[in-house]
Scaffold this active site. Structure first.
Site, short mmCIF file in Angstrom:
data_model
loop_
_atom_site.label_atom_id
_atom_site.label_comp_id
_atom_site.label_asym_id
_atom_site.label_seq_id
_atom_site.Cartn_x
_atom_site.Cartn_y
_atom_site.Cartn_z
CG ASN A 1 -1.82 1.16 1.32
OD1 ASN A 1 -1.76 2.06 0.48
ND2 ASN A 1 -2.67 1.18 2.32
NE ARG B 1 -6.15 1.62 0.02
CZ ARG B 1 -6.11 2.77 0.67
NH1 ARG B 1 -5.00 3.19 1.22
NH2 ARG B 1 -7.20 3.49 0.78
CG HIS C 1 -13.22 2.94 3.50
ND1 HIS C 1 -13.95 3.92 4.13
CD2 HIS C 1 -11.93 3.17 3.83
CE1 HIS C 1 -13.13 4.72 4.81
NE2 HIS C 1 -11.90 4.28 4.63
NE ARG D 1 -10.43 12.34 4.31
CZ ARG D 1 -10.27 11.02 4.23
NH1 ARG D 1 -11.28 10.19 4.47
NH2 ARG D 1 -9.11 10.53 3.90
CD GLU E 1 -9.02 -1.53 4.20
OE1 GLU E 1 -9.24 -0.81 3.24
OE2 GLU E 1 -8.73 -1.10 5.33
#
Ligand code: AMP
Length: 395
Positions: free
Chosen positions: A7, A90, A179, A238, A382
């Site tokens: 990743n 990823r 996601h 966020r 993940e």
């Protein structure tokens, strides 16, 4: 087969080596401060974490250090790099081009590059990592697993924005969602564990970045993040959904340009912005317990937004069978789960307080046996999902 999962960000890179047969993690770690000074963290499973400060001016040098560490004759997790049968990467944004994971040929990499506009901070960094791995391991197949791919099954009415249609036609401005690897993994775990493929499941991925997904019979039908990961839930830093007019209002009041306002919405908002304490729910819980009212407000606003989305997605699917909480907050923060479920009594949900206090299991139920909707906590993974996708494609 041993799979290296990568990743790659702009100045950091996370990696795991996974044995695809046993699904065991053999080693994991990260490279930090690539292009600045450089630090490699390597941890073989069962051994102590090793940290090495070493110059890594480029991603290629960082990946070379990872390869040296995993195949180190003394401390490595494999005897030779020949054992690595595939690399799974990823990739953040696959636009409308990628509805599935894909083997990364030169032609595919060009198509991924075409999506750079949609994720200018993430995709170029992902591509740098892929190209560096290809140079260092030219004979090993590489697979790209996209954060957006799982959501490509959304119907048009769910992904179109209330904007001039030409912006969709010209620039592909639409909801993509993120996601996806986690929402897919968790909804599959639910279907497998509950023994039903036709479930209406709402997955609440509540981490530092947070999103909700409505999964009907294994397919994403709506999700809360949009063109970018800024939309939807209140997150660590966020804002999630706001009235778009706030941007102009704040820009004028604070004398900011668009980049300045975007920086506020991405980095200084969310529960950190509300509380003034932290983006981390452990800090927020501690502050709220010692009487900090804004920390409590941040937790309440976060949970309330989650509950509203669960209501919306119950409507989107005309019902819900299972609600699944996952990721850092979803798996660990009982107070958030309790607050979210406190709004959902109208669905016939009742929570088991003792079960909600549990921790550390990969799958557990927190609703009572007579609850009309089953509520579960599922550990997301993940990297394992990327490993599974990679093996499925290279075989
Ligand atoms: P993630 O992005 O999935 O790694 O989630 C990160 C967030 O999960 C952190 O900011 C914390 O707020 C929360 N978190 C992680 N571990 C715990 C824990 N043991 N207890 C409470 N919150 C946690």
């Amino acid at each position: 087969m041993k799979v290296l999962v990568v990743n790659c960000g702009s100045s950091s890179l996370k990696y795991q080596v996974i044995d695809s047969e046993s699904e065991e993690v053999l080693a994991k770690g990260l490279c930090e401060r690539i292009g600045i000074d450089g630090r490699l963290v390597y941890q073989k499973t069962g051994a102590d974490k090793e940290t090495t400060e070493a110059a890594m001016p480029t991603h290629k040098q960082a990946i070379q250090m990872v390869l040296d560490a995993i195949a180190n004759p003394n401390t490595g997790c494999i005897a030779s790099l020949k054992e690595i049968g595939a690399v799974g990467h990823r990739v953040v944004h696959g636009g409308e081009k990628f509805a599935d994971s894909v083997v990364l040929t030169e032609e595919v990499l060009k198509a991924v590059e075409d999506c750079n506009d949609l994720a200018p901070l993430h995709n170029p960094a992902n591509l740098i990592g892929i190209r560096a791995c290809k140079e260092l391991m030219p004979d090993v197949p590489m697979v790209g697993v996209f954060d957006t791919a799982f959501h490509q099954t959304m119907p048009e009415r769910a992904y179109i924005y209330g904007l001039p249609y030409e912006y969709y036609e010209k620039y592909k401005v639409r909801r993509y969602g993120f996601h996806g690897t986690s929402h897919s993994f968790v909804s599959k775990q639910v279907a497998k564990t509950e023994g039903r493929q036709d479930l209406k499941t709402i997955v609440c991925h509540l981490g530092n970045g947070a999103s909700i997904c409505a999964v009907n019979a294994g397919k994403s039908v709506d999700t809360s993040m949009g063109l970018t990961p800024l939309e939807g839930l209140i997150m660590g830093t966020r804002s999630g959904d706001i009235d778009p007019s706030i941007m102009e209002f704040i820009a004028k009041k604070e004398n900011l340009d668009i980049a300045g306002v975007m920086n506020v919405l991405n980095k200084r908002s969310g529960v950190e912005g509300i509380s003034g304490v932290s983006s981390d729910f452990r800090d927020l819980e501690a502050a709220a317990e010692s009487g900090n009212e804004r920390a409590l407000l941040a937790i309440e606003a976060f949970s309330y937004r989650v509950a509203k989305y669960v209501g919306a997605y119950t409507a989107a699917m005309n019902g819900v069978d299972v609600i699944a909480f996952t990721a850092g907050i979803g798996e660990n923060t009982a107070i958030v789960r309790r607050q979210v479920l406190s709004y959902l009594g109208y669905l016939g949900i009742t929570m088991d307080e003792a079960a909600n206090a549990k921790r550390g299991e990969d799958y557990f139920t927190i609703s009572t046996p007579d609850s009309k909707v089953k509520v579960v906590v599922v550990a997301t993974n993940e990297e394992l999902a990327i490993c599974r996708e990679t093996v499925a494609l290279v075989r």
